[in-house]
Write an enzyme that holds these catalytic residues in place. Structure first.
Site, PDB file in Angstrom:
ATOM      1  N   LYS A  53       0.717  -1.131   0.046  1.00  0.00           N
ATOM      2  CA  LYS A  53       0.039  -0.001  -0.025  1.00  0.00           C
ATOM      3  C   LYS A  53       0.738   1.352   0.008  1.00  0.00           C
ATOM      4  CE  LYS A  53      -3.952  -2.365   2.096  1.00  0.00           C
ATOM      5  NZ  LYS A  53      -4.759  -2.754   3.163  1.00  0.00           N
ATOM      6  N   GLN A  97      -5.149  -2.017   9.370  1.00  0.00           N
ATOM      7  CA  GLN A  97      -4.810  -3.067   8.733  1.00  0.00           C
ATOM      8  C   GLN A  97      -5.538  -4.158   9.488  1.00  0.00           C
ATOM      9  OE1 GLN A  97      -3.724  -3.687   5.743  1.00  0.00           O
ATOM     10  NE2 GLN A  97      -4.087  -5.673   5.888  1.00  0.00           N
ATOM     11  N   ASP A 120     -11.329   2.472   3.468  1.00  0.00           N
ATOM     12  CA  ASP A 120     -11.385   1.090   3.236  1.00  0.00           C
ATOM     13  C   ASP A 120     -13.232   0.848   2.988  1.00  0.00           C
ATOM     14  OD1 ASP A 120      -9.510  -0.804   3.641  1.00  0.00           O
ATOM     15  OD2 ASP A 120      -9.537  -0.664   5.557  1.00  0.00           O
TER      16      ASP A 120
HETATM   17  N1  GUN Z   1      -7.145  -6.972   5.846  1.00  0.00           N
HETATM   18  C1  GUN Z   1      -7.044  -7.809   4.744  1.00  0.00           C
HETATM   19  N2  GUN Z   1      -7.840  -7.105   3.525  1.00  0.00           N
HETATM   20  C2  GUN Z   1      -8.036  -5.829   4.206  1.00  0.00           C
HETATM   21  C3  GUN Z   1      -8.360  -4.490   3.638  1.00  0.00           C
HETATM   22  O1  GUN Z   1      -8.727  -4.565   2.845  1.00  0.00           O
HETATM   23  N3  GUN Z   1      -8.372  -3.639   4.491  1.00  0.00           N
HETATM   24  C4  GUN Z   1      -7.897  -3.769   5.840  1.00  0.00           C
HETATM   25  N4  GUN Z   1      -7.923  -2.531   6.573  1.00  0.00           N
HETATM   26  N5  GUN Z   1      -7.333  -4.796   6.342  1.00  0.00           N
HETATM   27  C5  GUN Z   1      -7.401  -5.786   5.523  1.00  0.00           C
END
Ligand code: GUN
Length: 284
Positions: A53, A97, A120
């Site tokens: 990211k 996350q 998100d």
């Molecule tokens: N963990 C696995 N996929 C995601 C996601 O799309 N966003 C977040 N914040 N955590 C994750």
């Protein structure tokens, strides 16, 4: 029939170019989109996702801020960091996350993020806005699937979409997004009776169950569009999807591979949401 492969890597690259151009335009107006990512603990997969990211932010000219917290951080400390980021005008997107350690209430954490910075698309306000067709941050993987379909010239209106899996992050919202585009949507899950009866009706079949090679050719209608959201490891440790790719690609009309299918779209749409948040911060 041999399926046409939907190349998620190529479509993601094209979208990222478009996003980078928009980022440049915003920068010329004095705003650089900024994404804050909070990583709690040392989960290996999470560390990799977070690194990717940050890398995407850099490539697209955005700012990224990584906040690492120890596994035993208190819920109060995490909430207070989110509060600080909610009030920071240089931060347009906040992402915690997942998963986070069990002693922290995940719902409380998600609800503490300002809906205006919830890139998100997990906050109940954004979910409700999405359900009612209002302006919202759309969750990244479902949104990425929608873009893959649109970019591949696949029409959605009137199609029968069957979603296998009902997670809050993928299954439920992808059905809702496609319903908003006038599809007829069926949800299947672990308690569904006679799964094959449903999946063979699908014009567009979305597999989001998290079980390697779960969907076989006999469960797919000839010529169907098959979207594979799975990210599993097989016995040899190789990345594979929820769909038995070799046999299903002989029968489907379109199919997404794993890797290079849905995966590259998720971070791309996160970048898009961060850009959208930054743009909206100066348009209000
Ligand atoms: N963990 C696995 N996929 C995601 C996601 O799309 N966003 C977040 N914040 N955590 C994750």
């Amino acid at each position: 029939m041999t399926a046409e492969i939907i190349n998620g890597k190529e479509i993601a690259a094209k979208k990222r170019l478009e996003i980078a151009e928009e980022v440049e335009k915003l920068k010329s107006k004095g705003v650089t989109p900024g994404l804050a990512v909070i990583l709690v603990g040392n989960n290996d997969a999470s560390r990799t996702y977070v690194k990717n990211k940050q890398k995407a932010c850099e490539e697209l000219g955005m700012n990224s801020l990584l906040i690492k917290m120890s596994e035993d951080v208190s819920e109060e400390e995490l909430l207070s960091k989110i509060e600080e980021l909610n009030g920071d005008p240089s931060i347009h997107g906040i992402l915690v996350q997942l998963p986070i350690p069990k002693h922290i209430d995940e719902k409380r954490v998600i609800e503490s993020i300002s809906p205006l910075k919830d890139v998100d698309g997990f906050h109940p306000i954004n979910i409700g806005r999405m359900m009612t067709g209002q302006n919202a941050f759309l969750p990244c993987t479902p949104y990425g699937i929608l873009v893959l379909l649109e970019e591949s010239g696949i029409s959605i209106e009137g199609k029968h979409v069957v979603v296998v899996g009902r997670s809050n992050i993928v299954g439920k919202p992808v059905g809702q997004l496609l319903l908003n585009k006038n599809a007829t949507v069926t949800y299947c899950h672990s308690k569904t009776k006679d799964l094959t009866k449903h999946t063979t009706q699908a014009d567009i079949l979305i597999a989001a169950v998290g079980i390697a090679n779960f969907i076989k050719a006999e469960q797919v209608k000839e010529g169907a569009v098959v979207i594979d959201v799975g990210m599993n490891r097989n016995e040899e440790g190789k990345l594979c999807g929820d769909v038995a790719f070799n046999e299903v690609s002989e029968k489907a009309g379109y199919i997404t591979p794993v890797p290079k299918g849905v995966g590259p779209m998720t971070i791309t749409m996160l970048m898009y949401n961060t850009l959208k948040s930054a743009s909206e911060s100066i348009s209000d």
